[in-house]
Design a protein around this motif. Structure first.
Motif, mmCIF file in Angstrom:
data_model
loop_
_atom_site.group_PDB
_atom_site.id
_atom_site.type_symbol
_atom_site.label_atom_id
_atom_site.label_comp_id
_atom_site.label_asym_id
_atom_site.label_seq_id
_atom_site.Cartn_x
_atom_site.Cartn_y
_atom_site.Cartn_z
ATOM 1 N N ARG A 87 -11.729 4.369 -1.530
ATOM 2 C CA ARG A 87 -10.853 3.284 -1.970
ATOM 3 C C ARG A 87 -11.396 2.608 -3.229
ATOM 4 O O ARG A 87 -10.631 2.126 -4.075
ATOM 5 N N ASP A 93 -1.545 1.821 3.182
ATOM 6 C CA ASP A 93 -1.238 1.787 1.756
ATOM 7 C C ASP A 93 -1.405 0.394 1.162
ATOM 8 O O ASP A 93 -1.613 0.240 -0.033
ATOM 9 N N GLY A 94 -1.332 -0.636 2.008
ATOM 10 C CA GLY A 94 -1.411 -1.997 1.502
ATOM 11 C C GLY A 94 -2.820 -2.535 1.355
ATOM 12 O O GLY A 94 -3.001 -3.725 1.098
ATOM 13 N N PHE A 95 -3.841 -1.700 1.519
ATOM 14 C CA PHE A 95 -5.217 -2.153 1.385
ATOM 15 C C PHE A 95 -5.450 -2.629 -0.051
ATOM 16 O O PHE A 95 -5.179 -1.918 -1.003
ATOM 17 N N ARG A 96 -6.004 -3.863 -0.198
ATOM 18 C CA ARG A 96 -6.112 -4.480 -1.516
ATOM 19 C C ARG A 96 -7.568 -4.636 -1.916
ATOM 20 O O ARG A 96 -8.438 -4.912 -1.082
ATOM 21 N N LEU A 97 -7.824 -4.441 -3.204
ATOM 22 C CA LEU A 97 -9.153 -4.643 -3.772
ATOM 23 C C LEU A 97 -9.104 -5.788 -4.780
ATOM 24 O O LEU A 97 -8.143 -5.920 -5.531
ATOM 25 N N ASP A 98 -10.146 -6.620 -4.793
ATOM 26 C CA ASP A 98 -10.290 -7.682 -5.787
ATOM 27 C C ASP A 98 -11.317 -7.210 -6.813
ATOM 28 O O ASP A 98 -12.526 -7.389 -6.657
ATOM 29 N N ARG A 154 -16.445 -5.569 -1.113
ATOM 30 C CA ARG A 154 -16.351 -4.285 -0.425
ATOM 31 C C ARG A 154 -17.622 -3.453 -0.632
ATOM 32 O O ARG A 154 -18.028 -2.706 0.270
ATOM 33 N N ASP A 188 -14.997 -4.119 -6.564
ATOM 34 C CA ASP A 188 -14.862 -5.214 -5.599
ATOM 35 C C ASP A 188 -16.238 -5.437 -4.974
ATOM 36 O O ASP A 188 -16.682 -4.657 -4.120
ATOM 37 N N ARG A 224 -7.081 -0.147 8.638
ATOM 38 C CA ARG A 224 -6.702 -0.861 7.403
ATOM 39 C C ARG A 224 -6.987 -0.008 6.172
ATOM 40 O O ARG A 224 -6.225 -0.008 5.203
#
Length: 459
Positions: free
Chosen positions: A430, A296-301, A346, A343, A292
């Motif tokens: 990331r 490329d689609g790994f998302r951070l809040d 994370r 994030d 994951r």
């Protein structure tokens, strides 16, 4: 339906065509200029010659009546005709019809004349010079002589131009061969590398750019070999770690199926099966997390987060496992909140992985320290330090390679899945930060430092 790709011309052929085209253009322009200049040069040469002759004749003693009377019969090669103008304005000689009033007036006024005229129905060059003692001398020559000389000059230019074009094409072919040779060799090396060969030396010769290509291919070759070796070692490590719990599961499952397990042993066997299943689940979860992180689609809040509070929560969670292992868990955090844009979930995941790794290696009675501090250049730093055996310089160089330390120490130290540090390193990237490791920190063991910016940048 896939259409076959058109075959492109080779670099050498393109260079030859280009140099030949440039040479042809240069020759054409040179020929055009020479073609136009030939007529002017021929005319200028004939006018200069007539001027010299007229000047010589004009310097003779006072033109006598005999010369005036005999001028009609005088002439020269190439159809040159002579006319003599006396001081009183009379004109005599074969070129008399070409001498107009304007020409005669200019010459009698002492001005030289160089122009064109018509004599006997054909164009002629006309040159006149005032004579010593009065009067003037006029010479004419058919313009056809200029045309003939022009053609001779043009014919003499054609051969050098053609030779120059052929020479340029030959020089282009030699240059193309010199330039293309190292590129062709480099292309062959690249194809061999693409086909899976390694240790293929690329030539480092020719112009500077082709030398750079050769060096880049050699660096790529070494990097591919190193990467493939690490992948191979990682796959071997993965297969080993999968085989061990699977072997235990298979053995106990077959024993249960055959009724070989006594009833009083069933709880213990169930516990072993559960432990091995959890081990497999954790290993596969680490593999999925690593995949994951590479997506490329790994998302951070991203939101404001107090890193001191995040570390305190992690310390509270790991205090119990640390106490059971006899490890002292300490927290170092600043009094004012240290807030960064990141994030928090994370970051907690990152700290948990590093603490779990530290607890696994730290012996009873030794400490594990979680520290938070402001970074000198802005942002913040999170450290996880332990009192374990530490890492050598060789360990530090491969610490974040998947399975590298796991394969090196699985027979001598407690190890996990072999992916934890690789996950931590990629996750830090990331988050826009960096993860560094020291082989021996203040507590004697390894020291991992996570540097996070105040606002996350691109991973």
């Amino acid at each position: 339906m896939n259409r076959p790709r058109p075959r492109r011309a080779s670099l050498a052929r393109n260079i030859v065509v280009l140099t030949t085209a440039v040479a042809a253009l240069a020759v054409a322009l040179t020929g055009l200029v020479a073609w136009q200049s030939a007529a002017h040069a021929a005319e200028r040469r004939e006018r200069d010659q007539l001027t010299r002759q007229a000047t010589v004749l004009g310097r003779l003693p006072v033109l006598s009546q005999a010369l005036f009377n005999g001028a009609r019969a005088l002439g020269g090669p190439n159809g040159v005709e002579l006319a003599v103008i006396s001081a009183d304005g009379r004109v005599g000689g074969g070129a008399t019809p070409a001498v107009g009033l304007a020409v005669k007036a200019a010459l009698l006024a002492g001005e030289p004349v160089s122009t064109t005229a018509v004599l006997g129905g054909q164009d002629v060059l006309l040159v006149g010079r005032p004579a010593v003692g009065g009067g003037a001398v006029v010479l004419t020559e058919p313009y056809a002589v200029v045309t003939r000389n022009t053609n001779e000059i043009r014919r003499s230019v054609i051969v050098p131009l053609v030779v120059g074009m052929l020479g340029a094409a030959l020089a282009g072919a030699l240059m193309a061969r010199r330039i293309a040779r190292p590129l062709v060799k480099a292309a062959r090396v690249a194809h061999r590398l693409a086909d899976g060969e390694r240790g293929v030396p690329a030539p480092v010769d020719g112009p500077r750019e082709t030398q750079d290509i050769g060096r880049a291919l050699n660096v790529l070759d070494a990097a591919l070999a190193r990467s493939e070796n690490r992948q191979r070692e990682f796959l071997l490590s993965v297969s080993h770690d999968l085989r061990t719990p699977l072997t235990a599961l298979q053995g106990y499952a077959e024993a249960l199926a055959d009724g070989l397990i006594e009833p009083e042993r069933l709880p213990g066997v169930g516990g072993v099966l559960a432990d091995e299943t959890r081990r497999l689940d954790r290993f596969l979860a680490d593999l999925l997390d690593l995949a994951r992180l590479e997506a490329d689609g790994f998302r951070l809040d991203v939101a404001p987060a107090d890193l001191g509070a995040v570390v305190a929560e992690a310390a509270a969670f790991w205090a119990g496992p640390g106490a059971r292992a006899g490890v002292e868990l300490r927290v170092e955090r600043p009094e004012p909140p240290l807030v960064v844009e990141t994030d928090a979930f994370r970051v907690r995941q990152l700290v948990d992985g590093l603490v779990q790794n530290a607890l696994r290696l730290t012996p009873e009675g030794a400490p594990v320290v979680l520290a938070v501090r402001a970074a000198p250049g802005g942002g913040a730093e999170v450290q996880v330090r332990d009192g374990g055996p530490g890492l050598t310089e060789d360990d530090v160089s491969v610490a974040f390679d998947s399975g590298a330390l796991h394969a090196r120490y699985r027979d001598t130290r407690p190890v996990g899945s072999g992916l934890g540090l690789a996950l931590a390193h990629r996750l830090t990237g990331r988050l826009g930060g960096t993860l560094q490791v020291e082989g021996h920190g203040p507590e004697g063991g390894a020291c991992f430092t996570v540097a996070l910016p105040r606002t996350p940048g691109p991973a």
